[in-house]
Structures are given as structure tokens and as C-alpha cells.
Motif scaffolding. Structure first.
Motif, PDB file in Angstrom:
ATOM      1  N   PHE A 169       0.855  -1.190   0.000  1.00 28.04           N
ATOM      2  CA  PHE A 169       0.000   0.000   0.000  1.00 28.04           C
ATOM      3  C   PHE A 169       0.891   1.240   0.000  1.00 28.04           C
ATOM      4  CE2 PHE A 169      -2.826  -3.058   2.398  1.00 28.04           C
ATOM      5  CZ  PHE A 169      -3.587  -3.375   1.284  1.00 28.04           C
ATOM      6  N   ARG A 197       0.599  12.367   8.968  1.00 35.24           N
ATOM      7  CA  ARG A 197       0.954  11.528   7.818  1.00 35.24           C
ATOM      8  C   ARG A 197       1.844  12.232   6.807  1.00 35.24           C
ATOM      9  NH1 ARG A 197      -3.400   7.022   6.384  1.00 35.24           N
ATOM     10  NH2 ARG A 197      -1.461   5.939   5.976  1.00 35.24           N
ATOM     11  N   MET A 246     -11.736  -3.135   1.812  1.00 30.09           N
ATOM     12  CA  MET A 246     -10.791  -3.491   2.866  1.00 30.09           C
ATOM     13  C   MET A 246     -11.486  -3.395   4.219  1.00 30.09           C
ATOM     14  SD  MET A 246      -7.309  -1.593   4.234  1.00 30.09           S
ATOM     15  CE  MET A 246      -6.407  -1.461   2.718  1.00 30.09           C
TER      16      MET A 246
HETATM   17  C1  NOJ Z   1      -5.227   2.796   6.821  1.00 25.31           C
HETATM   18  C2  NOJ Z   1      -4.291   3.718   6.123  1.00 25.31           C
HETATM   19  O1  NOJ Z   1      -4.906   4.961   5.867  1.00 25.31           O
HETATM   20  C3  NOJ Z   1      -3.755   3.165   4.803  1.00 25.31           C
HETATM   21  O2  NOJ Z   1      -2.802   4.032   4.286  1.00 25.31           O
HETATM   22  C4  NOJ Z   1      -3.201   1.792   5.028  1.00 25.31           C
HETATM   23  O3  NOJ Z   1      -2.638   1.304   3.833  1.00 25.31           O
HETATM   24  C5  NOJ Z   1      -4.319   0.904   5.534  1.00 25.31           C
HETATM   25  N1  NOJ Z   1      -4.802   1.422   6.821  1.00 25.31           N
HETATM   26  C6  NOJ Z   1      -3.888  -0.561   5.699  1.00 25.31           C
HETATM   27  O4  NOJ Z   1      -3.053  -0.709   6.768  1.00 25.31           O
END
Ligand code: NOJ
Length: 762
Positions: A174, A188, A338
Motif C-alpha cells: 500500500f 501523515r 478493505m
Molecule cells: C489505513 C491507512 O490509511 C492506509 O494508508 C493503510 O494502507 C491501511 N490502513 C492498511 O493498513
């Protein structure tokens, strides 16, 4: 039942997935993989893949199709028995899961993949993980790497991370996060490439190519994911998961280009975001996902939701319940769910009731299956899960070399009065501060596998480099947070007894990252006081600041002799910082984000506008666009970063002063190393459109070149300016270059312009 047109292909595919065939294939692959890091896939044309998908889709039930759209976290699935574990395993065996996140390592991924292969159609799972800045070898945080402005090194960092993750069963990361961030309250910012759209777009491309290679299919490449689509970095007041309200112009001009750059580089997937964009949750935004991404940009990959973001449309007040949220997300173009469990639990009924579009469902499934084919998982579902390769690759010493290289390239020398740095071999150093012996902190946020004991602290790096002839006196002084000054006396004593003080202060690793917004971006605790008592000893004080965001540290900025910003430098951080302290490496990092003087200036960027009432003389602020208690200028500007040598900019030549539509012009200059040591310089090209149909910023970065010069050496640089560099989104959102005058600026930082010229577009 309909007879599939390509049943022979499907049959071959199913046969290929029998355990015996798999075992055989895997053995052959192991040998191949040992011979070549990126074992190649049999050449299959895109048309062939589409045919195989069509065949497979023809075999799938509605539930199996929806199954491909579900992604769950697997922490429990490999752990002790629990209800969730049983449910997940049953769903996997029933073909109702398309992807898992957080299952990693060859042993675990093999175990869970075997469960998926028990399902009727034996469709392999995609294993995904947040491989953000390294896997076992930790690289500097992405914001730190961005400070290197070194696209080759950034690409290499992503490649090493992919190589390690791919050897450990992972198919998909990701990353990269390509959100432009201009508000350091937002935790972030550590995960992105800073505030600038142009730099961010270049880095987005480098990271995608690093993770994926030129084409998916090698066993040293994993799918990348451009996130978070879109404009997440503009969360109001820097508060995590908050609303975003930006104009269409800002959206297209500032926030979308890094996503487009990632798409153009072939990024396999996109992730949508938690925020609303102008009122609509991004996860439910047709405009972003269908109109722009899959429509205008013709994006062939798939979109995964962010964690639970489909379900979160209910508390946002945008959907009545999960079923409504699932329908809205699918219609908007979110292909994979997700962890909301919304598609899994509600979509079949919605399709049966005619409330969700079967064609959109098929399209989402097709996009996901396509990636599984491209990765070669139908040919060998275990091709990324090879124990021998895992062992070999995770222990490759070259990875530490790459980590040290980019860690030192990420360090920014903010200040260096009277050549306090590099340290001439001192007889003694007082190494002080709560981060001097830190290890876990140096890894930063988003560490997935790393053994933090393997991370080199500044203390280790410095004592090793200092050698026997230099005495290093360590004192912690204080904690990062808290108000105890009990350690001050020992720190002062160490300072008094030494030639120079090296003070390591900053944030702890968990003060930045996801859900780590701060309302105070100052140096926490009593660290500034510690600096003051050390400075009062009269010894030179070199400060190493480490953090996941730009901090405000005015007293240190005013009084320290030298300042290095190290971000979170990763596994080799201690060595990298020692390289810089002693001048074994001449720092060349440049800030990818503006460092404000105070929180009151935030959000902040170098892309200021002149306004109708500009401040033309310092201090002359009456009824001007100014603050009464602070200059507008930042503490350290975007692009700022010093070197142990100096560079002279000269010989500006513009190939022609006017440019006709469609033409290009060349802007040339020379840069000379006028100091005594070799060094690298990032030569930056900025531009201003003086009069346009939309007010334009005073400066926009349009190009840069990183060069390396020996003492006395001169290099000639050429920048090509085409119409694209002069263009912007006008009020009708058309990308246009308007005739008129442009100011061209070449400099060493956004506030250190050395050469200027004017270009007229006819
Ligand atoms: C939430 C985060 O915003 C995202 O960037 C991350 O890839 C996912 N969780 C999975 O861990």
C-alpha cells in the motif's frame, strides 16, 4: 449452465493448480529463482489474459464474484484459534475472500494460500502489506527520502523493499502515498513526498517503478498502490480523517498530478481515502473514481478502499447502513472492500434485488483477476513464497548498503555557522539527548518486519566512526516528553569536559504517522531547555533533529552552531549521520517541505501568491498581507539545504527570448564548486507566470537536476522548457499555456534564487 467459450483454457488453469502440479512447478521455479532474481513468467499476451478472465468469470457464482472483492486483515488467521479465525478460514475456503492484508512471511502465506486453493475455483489470494519504507531493511521515512531529491536512490529504495517483501510472500504494497501535504500538524506528512506537486509527481513515478519494475511479473517486484485518492493531505486543520474542502482548481493543479504520474508509471492499484472531498466521501465519489480515474485517465487497475472506509460512509451521514454504503461504493468505483465487510455481507442481496449493477460488479472482479494473472499467481500461486529465496534475500548485505546511501542523502544541513561541521577529529565529544541511543525511533512509523535491535543508533554510528582517539561521553539529559530535568546536570558536566556537543532531539517515532495529528509542532518536553543549558557552557553545539514532520524550534535555529535534520533515517541511520558529522559524506539534502516559524503560519508552502497588497519592504506591513507578530517568510524554505562546499551559479543563457506555441526553449547555466571538498547540488528551476487569466503563484518548481562536482569543477546544465511547463488549469479547468511573460528562476533553494531570465510566450 452456460458453457464457457474458453473452457479448455480454464481446464488447463484448474489442472495447473492441482497440488501435485503445483509442487512440481514450485520446484522448477525455485531453481530458476536462484539463477535469476526476477524469474520471468511465460509470455502471455494481454488478450490471452482477458480471455482467461472471461472464461473464469463465466464459471463464477455471484457469491464467488463478490468474494474477489473482499479483503481482510490476517493477524488472527495465523494466530491462535478464535471465532474470527474460523470464520475467515471458512470464507477463504468458500472462495469468498480475494485478498488478505497483514499475512506475511513464506510460511504463513503458503499456509493461507493453501486454504484458498481448497476453494471450488482455486483462485489464489493476493497478499498485501504496508511496505512503506522498507521491509526487513528499514529505509528512511518517505518524507526523509524526498529530501534527497535523488530519484535513482528513491527508486532503488522501493526496489529493495519490493525484493524483500516479494521474497517473503507479499504481492502488493500500500505505497506510495502520493498525497501532497502542506500542514505539518497532519501526522501523515511523514509518509509522503512533501508539499510540492512537481517533486511529488517525480517521486511518485520513481517509487512505482521501484516497487513494480517496468512490468509486473518478476519475483522481485510487487504491485504498488497510489494512495489516498484524493486530496487527503488537505484535511482541515491537519486533523486526521477530517473533511477536505478544496477548489476544483486546487484539486487539479496541486493534488491530482502525483496520482496521474503514478497512473502513467503503470501503478497497479489505487486506494481511496477516508476524507470527504467537497462534501462527498472519497470512497463514494464517482467523480474521483469513475469520471476521473477510470474515465478520463482510462486507468486499467483496481481501486481498494481504505480500511473500513466503505462502512465509514454511514457515520459520515452519507449512507443509511452498510448495504447502502456498499452499493454507493461499488457504483462509485471502489473495487475492493478493505475490512468493512460490507460487500461480503450485503452486495449479493443488492444485486439480486436489482439495486446494484451486475456489470459494475463484473468489471471490479475483472480488474482484480487481471492483476492476479499479471503477477503469475494462476501459473503458480506460491511463486512469491519460497523459503530459500526468503532467507537469501532478507539477508542480502547490499540492502544495508542501499539503506545507508539514501539515509545520508536524506540528511539536510539546515545551518552551519563558522564551519562547525564537519567535525575536525575532536579529542572528545559529548553525545547528549533522548534520541542519542534510540533505535526503535530511528525506524519511524510503519515498520512491518524489522528487528529494531538491528537498527544503528547515533551512539553506535558515532563511536564506531570516532575511533579510539576520540572520547565519547554520553548523557541522556531528558526524555523526549515529560518535564524531568534530573538528567541536565550530568549532561552539562559531559559537555563541559568535551570539545563539542552533539545533541540528538526530536519526536518519538509514534508522534507522527497515521492518527498522529498534533496541535503543537514544537519540540516536545524540556528538550529546548536541555539545549539552552548546554549552549550556556560555551561549547559548540551541533543539533541533530529527528522527527516525522517539520518541527518548530526557533531557539535552536537561532543559537545552535550547526543543525542536521535527519528525519527517521532507518536501519543505517546511526552510520549515515556519523558519515555526515565527520564529512565522510557531504550533505546535499534539500527540504521537501517548508519549515514554518510558528504554527500560526500553517498550512504553508513556498507557492505563495503576491496578493493585491504584497509586503515590499521588510517590516512595512500596515494594511499589507502580513502578520503583525511574524514575518511571512518561513524559518527554512522549501528547497533549502546547505553543503560543506559552496556553489557558484553563472552563465545563464536562454536559447531564445520568445517562444511560439508548440516550441521548446533551452535554459542553460553553469554551476561551479568553489569550495574545497566534493559535493552534490540540487539545481532548481522555478517559474512565474506574470499575468494570467487566473492568479498564479510567485514560484512553482518546474524542474531540477542533482549534480555532483569535484572542487573547482564546473558543469553546464540545460533545462528544456516546453509549453507544458508554462501551463496551468484555467477557470474552466482547461490545461492551458497563455501567451505573455514568464519569469524563469534558477536557484539553490526556493528562497535562494541565483539567476533570473524572462521568457515570452507568443
Ligand atoms: C489505513 C491507512 O490509511 C492506509 O494508508 C493503510 O494502507 C491501511 N490502513 C492498511 O493498513
Amino acid at each position: 449452465m452456460r458453457v464457457p467459450r474458453y473452457h479448455h483454457l480454464l481446464l488447463g488453469l484448474l489442472l495447473a493448480a492441482t497440488p501435485a502440479a503445483l509442487a512440481q512447478k514450485t520446484k522448477i521455479k525455485v531453481k530458476k529463482a536462484a539463477a535469476s532474481a526476477a524469474s520471468a513468467l511465460p509470455q502471455v499476451s494481454a488478450a490471452d489474459i482477458e480471455q482467461r478472465i472471461t472464461a473464469l468469470l463465466g464459471q463464477m457464482t455471484l457469491e464467488e464474484k463478490i468474494g474477489q472483492l473482499n479483503q481482510y486483515s490476517g493477524r488472527e488467521v495465523t494466530g491462535p484459534a478464535s471465532n474470527r479465525k474460523n470464520d475467515l478460514l471458512n470464507s477463504i475456503r468458500a472462495g469468498q475472500v480475494g485478498s488478505m492484508l497483514n499475512v506475511k512471511g513464506v510460511a504463513d502465506t503458503r499456509l493461507i494460500q493453501a486454504e484458498a486453493l481448497k476453494s471450488r475455483l482455486k483462485i489464489p489470494l493476493l497478499f498485501s502489506l504496508d511496505v512503506i519504507h522498507g521491509y526487513q531493511t528499514v529505509f528512511p521515512i518517505p518524507l526523509g527520502e524526498a529530501a534527497s531529491w535523488d530519484l535513482a536512490a528513491i527508486r532503488e529504495s522501493a526496489h529493495v523493499a519490493a525484493r524483500e517483501a516479494a521474497a517473503s510472500g507479499i504481492h502488493w504494497t500500500f505505497a506510495p502515498m502520493v498525497d501532497v501535504g502542506r500542514d505539518p500538524r497532519w501526522g501523515r506528512v511523514m509518509e509522503g513526498a512533501g508539499e510540492d506537486t512537481y517533486l511529488g509527481s517525480q517521486i511518485a513515478r520513481a517509487r512505482v517503478l521501484g516497487f513494480q519494475g517496468e512490468k509486473l511479473g518478476g519475483t522481485d517486484a510487487i504491485m504498488a498502490c497510489a494512495k489516498h485518492f484524493a486530496a487527503y493531505g488537505a484535511a482541515v486543520a491537519g486533523r486526521e480523517y477530517n473533511v477536505v474542502d478544496v477548489s476544483e482548481q486546487q484539486l487539479w493543479q496541486v493534488y491530482l498530478p502525483p496520482f496521474k504520474a503514478a497512473a502513467d508509471a503503470g501503478v497497479a492499484t489505487f486506494m481511496n481515502s477516508f476524507n470527504t472531498l467537497n462534501g462527498i466521501p472519497a470512497t463514494g465519489s464517482r467523480y474521483l473514481q469513475r469520471d476521473i480515474l477510470k474515465g478520463q485517465w482510462q486507468y486499467p487497475g483496481f481501486v481498494v478502499s481504505d480500511w473500513g472506509s466503505i462502512g465509514e460512509m454511514v457515520p459520515w451521514g452519507y449512507a443509511t447502513d452498510k448495504a447502502d454504503a456498499a452499493r454507493k461504493a461499488l457504483a462509485a468505483g471502489s473495487d475492493m472492500d478493505m475490512e468493512s465487510d460490507a460487500y461480503h455481507t450485503t452486495l449479493a442481496q443488492s444485486v439480486k434485488d436489482g439495486k446494484a449493477d451486475q456489470a459494475l460488479l463484473d468489471d471490479a472482479v475483472r480488474r482484480i483477476l487481471r492483476k492476479k494473472f499479471e503477477l503469475g499467481l494462476f501459473d503458480d500461486p506460491y511463486r512469491f513464497s519460497d523459503e530459500k529465496r526468503e532467507k537469501q534475500v532478507l539477508n542480502d548485505p547490499q540492502h544495508r548498503v542501499a539503506a545507508r546511501d539514501i539515509a545520508r542523502k536524506s540528511v539536510v544541513l539546515l545551518k552551519n555557522d563558522n564551519h562547525a561541521l564537519p567535525l575536525a577529529q575532536p579529542r572528545s565529544i559529548a553525545l547528549i539527548g533522548p534520541l542519542a541511543k534510540a533505535k526503535r525511533d530511528l525506524a519511524g512509523s510503519w515498520v512491518v518486519l524489522a528487528d529494531t535491535a538491528q537498527i544503528t543508533s547515533v551512539h553506535e554510528g558515532l563511536t564506531k566512526r570516532a575511533g579510539k582517539n576520540t572520547q565519547v561521553r554520553y548523557a541522556k539529559g531528558c526524555e523526549v516528553q515529560g518535564d524531568s530535568r534530573a538528567g541536565f546536570a550530568a549532561a552539562v558536566e559531559a559537555a563541559k569536559a568535551s570539545d563539542v556537543v552533539v545533541l540528538c532531539v526530536g519526536e518519538t517515532w509514534d508522534m507522527s504517522g497515521e492518527a498522529k495529528s498534533r496541535t503543537d509542532i514544537g519540540l516536545p518536553g524540556v528538550q529546548t531547555e536541555l539545549f539552552q543549558v548546554l549552549k550556556a557552557t560555551g561549547k559548540p553545539v551541533v543539533v541533530i533533529l529527528m522527527a516525522g514532520r517539520p518541527l518548530v524550534f526557533n531557539q535552536i535555529a537561532d543559537q545552535a552552531d550547526a543543525i542536521l535534520y535527519g528525519w527517521w533515517p532507518g536501519s543505517e541511520g546511526g552510520h549515515a549521520l556519523a558519515d555526515v558529522l565527520f564529512g565522510d559524506y557531504n550533505p546535499a539534502g534539500k527540504l521537501p517541505s517548508t519549515f514554518p516559524r510558528s504554527l500560526g503560519q500553517v498550512p504553508i508552502s513556498y507557492q505563495l501568491y503576491n496578493t493585491g497588497r504584497p509586503v515590499t519592504k521588510p517590516g512595512d506591513i500596515r494594511y499589507k498581507s502580513a502578520y503583525i507578530d511574524s514575518p511571512n517568510t518561513p524559518r527554512y524554505a522549501f528547497g533549502h539545504g546547505l553543503s560543506y562546499t559552496s556553489f557558484k551559479y553563472d552563465g545563464l543563457k536562454l536559447s531564445q527570448p520568445t517562444m511560439a506555441a508548440g516550441q521548446t526553449v533551452q535554459l542553460q547555466c553553469t554551476v561551479t564548486n568553489t569550495g574545497k571538498v566534493a559535493g552534490e547540488e540540487v539545481v532548481q528551476l522555478y517559474l512565474r507566470d506574470l499575468v494570467a487569466s487566473v492568479a498564479r503563484p510567485l514560484k512553482e518548481l518546474k524542474d531540477f537536476q542533482k549534480i555532483s562536482l569535484k572542487p573547482g569543477e564546473t558543469k553546464t546544465l540545460t533545462f528544456t522548457i516546453d509549453q507544458d511547463k508554462l501551463a496551468f488549469y484555467n477557470a474552466k479547468l482547461e490545461w492551458v499555456a497563455e501567451p505573455g511573460d514568464f519569469q524563469l528562476m534558477i536557484g539553490s533553494a526556493s528562497d535562494d534564487i541565483r539567476l533570473e531570465s524572462k521568457l515570452t510566450l507568443q
